[in-house]
Design a protein around this motif. Sequence first.
Motif, PDB file in Angstrom:
ATOM      1  N   LEU A  12       0.837  -1.199   0.000  1.00 37.13           N
ATOM      2  CA  LEU A  12       0.000   0.000   0.000  1.00 37.13           C
ATOM      3  C   LEU A  12       0.873   1.250   0.000  1.00 37.13           C
ATOM      4  O   LEU A  12       0.583   2.217  -0.690  1.00 37.13           O
ATOM      5  N   GLY A  13       1.948   1.220   0.770  1.00 39.01           N
ATOM      6  CA  GLY A  13       2.881   2.336   0.768  1.00 39.01           C
ATOM      7  C   GLY A  13       3.693   2.396  -0.509  1.00 39.01           C
ATOM      8  O   GLY A  13       3.806   3.441  -1.150  1.00 39.01           O
ATOM      9  N   GLN A  14       4.236   1.255  -0.902  1.00 40.41           N
ATOM     10  CA  GLN A  14       5.124   1.218  -2.063  1.00 40.41           C
ATOM     11  C   GLN A  14       4.397   1.639  -3.344  1.00 40.41           C
ATOM     12  O   GLN A  14       4.928   2.394  -4.147  1.00 40.41           O
ATOM     13  N   LYS A  30      11.026  16.119   4.723  1.00 43.37           N
ATOM     14  CA  LYS A  30      11.673  15.176   3.808  1.00 43.37           C
ATOM     15  C   LYS A  30      11.037  13.816   4.044  1.00 43.37           C
ATOM     16  O   LYS A  30      11.101  13.268   5.145  1.00 43.37           O
ATOM     17  N   VAL A  31      10.406  13.268   3.008  1.00 44.81           N
ATOM     18  CA  VAL A  31       9.707  11.991   3.128  1.00 44.81           C
ATOM     19  C   VAL A  31      10.513  10.901   2.447  1.00 44.81           C
ATOM     20  O   VAL A  31      10.893  11.027   1.280  1.00 44.81           O
ATOM     21  N   THR A  32      10.792   9.844   3.196  1.00 46.31           N
ATOM     22  CA  THR A  32      11.460   8.664   2.653  1.00 46.31           C
ATOM     23  C   THR A  32      10.499   7.500   2.802  1.00 46.31           C
ATOM     24  O   THR A  32       9.990   7.252   3.894  1.00 46.31           O
ATOM     25  N   ASP A  33      10.228   6.817   1.710  1.00 39.17           N
ATOM     26  CA  ASP A  33       9.312   5.671   1.751  1.00 39.17           C
ATOM     27  C   ASP A  33      10.127   4.405   1.509  1.00 39.17           C
ATOM     28  O   ASP A  33      10.685   4.222   0.441  1.00 39.17           O
ATOM     29  N   ILE A  34      10.198   3.553   2.528  1.00 39.66           N
ATOM     30  CA  ILE A  34      10.949   2.304   2.380  1.00 39.66           C
ATOM     31  C   ILE A  34      10.001   1.101   2.379  1.00 39.66           C
ATOM     32  O   ILE A  34      10.394  -0.011   2.689  1.00 39.66           O
ATOM     33  N   SER A  35       8.743   1.345   2.020  1.00 38.80           N
ATOM     34  CA  SER A  35       7.761   0.268   1.991  1.00 38.80           C
ATOM     35  C   SER A  35       8.168  -0.808   0.992  1.00 38.80           C
ATOM     36  O   SER A  35       8.748  -0.508  -0.053  1.00 38.80           O
ATOM     37  N   VAL A  36       7.852  -2.060   1.332  1.00 39.62           N
ATOM     38  CA  VAL A  36       8.180  -3.197   0.472  1.00 39.62           C
ATOM     39  C   VAL A  36       6.928  -4.063   0.320  1.00 39.62           C
ATOM     40  O   VAL A  36       6.360  -4.530   1.315  1.00 39.62           O
ATOM     41  N   LEU A  63       1.344  -0.978   8.158  1.00 40.17           N
ATOM     42  CA  LEU A  63       1.483  -2.430   8.013  1.00 40.17           C
ATOM     43  C   LEU A  63       0.259  -3.115   8.594  1.00 40.17           C
ATOM     44  O   LEU A  63      -0.361  -2.592   9.508  1.00 40.17           O
ATOM     45  N   GLY A  64      -0.038  -4.288   8.082  1.00 43.12           N
ATOM     46  CA  GLY A  64      -1.119  -5.052   8.687  1.00 43.12           C
ATOM     47  C   GLY A  64      -1.894  -5.931   7.723  1.00 43.12           C
ATOM     48  O   GLY A  64      -2.417  -6.967   8.117  1.00 43.12           O
ATOM     49  N   LEU A 163      -7.177   9.618  -0.138  1.00 44.28           N
ATOM     50  CA  LEU A 163      -7.764   9.694   1.208  1.00 44.28           C
ATOM     51  C   LEU A 163      -6.703   9.396   2.270  1.00 44.28           C
ATOM     52  O   LEU A 163      -6.625  10.078   3.297  1.00 44.28           O
ATOM     53  N   MET A 164      -5.900   8.364   2.017  1.00 44.43           N
ATOM     54  CA  MET A 164      -4.853   7.997   2.964  1.00 44.43           C
ATOM     55  C   MET A 164      -3.825   9.129   3.099  1.00 44.43           C
ATOM     56  O   MET A 164      -3.460   9.519   4.206  1.00 44.43           O
ATOM     57  N   GLY A 165      -3.376   9.658   1.974  1.00 40.25           N
ATOM     58  CA  GLY A 165      -2.390  10.731   1.990  1.00 40.25           C
ATOM     59  C   GLY A 165      -2.882  11.964   2.730  1.00 40.25           C
ATOM     60  O   GLY A 165      -2.140  12.581   3.500  1.00 40.25           O
ATOM     61  N   GLU A 166      -4.133  12.335   2.509  1.00 41.29           N
ATOM     62  CA  GLU A 166      -4.702  13.501   3.195  1.00 41.29           C
ATOM     63  C   GLU A 166      -4.796  13.262   4.700  1.00 41.29           C
ATOM     64  O   GLU A 166      -4.538  14.163   5.493  1.00 41.29           O
TER      65      GLU A 166
END
Length: 175
Positions: A12-14, A30-36, A63-64, A163-166
Amino acid sequence: MERRITIVGDSLGQWSDGFGLKTKLPQGYKVTDISVAGYTIEDWLQNKSRLNEIPSDLWLIELGTNDAMVYGTSRFESRNSELIQFLESSQISKVILTTIPLTNMASIRETIRTNNETIRKLKENRPNLDYVEMESIFESYTGEVPLYPVSDPIHPNQIGYELMGEAYKKKILGI
């Protein structure tokens, strides 16, 4: 001073490009996304060294869904607690958890609902912990277009990711 946010998540993040937070948040973040994709909490616990390499002021834990599919409700609370404890102790930083949207996959909806209750309980026991109530945001959505494509009952469409981002933006900025 720059505020460093790290998203620790699954597909969902990635697949959401960090929920659009790089453009939603004002300058100075500064946003770092390390989602896998496919990762569970357990996978991140096995990769703590990777988390230690990233200086972060705020950890956004999304996560979940995979946990519900792989482990059900088994040890969900203890895994979450271990990850939170590690992140809080590894750096002077804050942790935001996310209740998970229930998805359109009927076989895991109740498991996710139960695990979301666990997340709410974790928040009660940890005053510094915060969470974003994603389950109710998705449940209260009344738009014309469904939040999940017919072909994918787990990953939201662009409207769902928006929606999630907001919701994350509002929590981070304290709106």
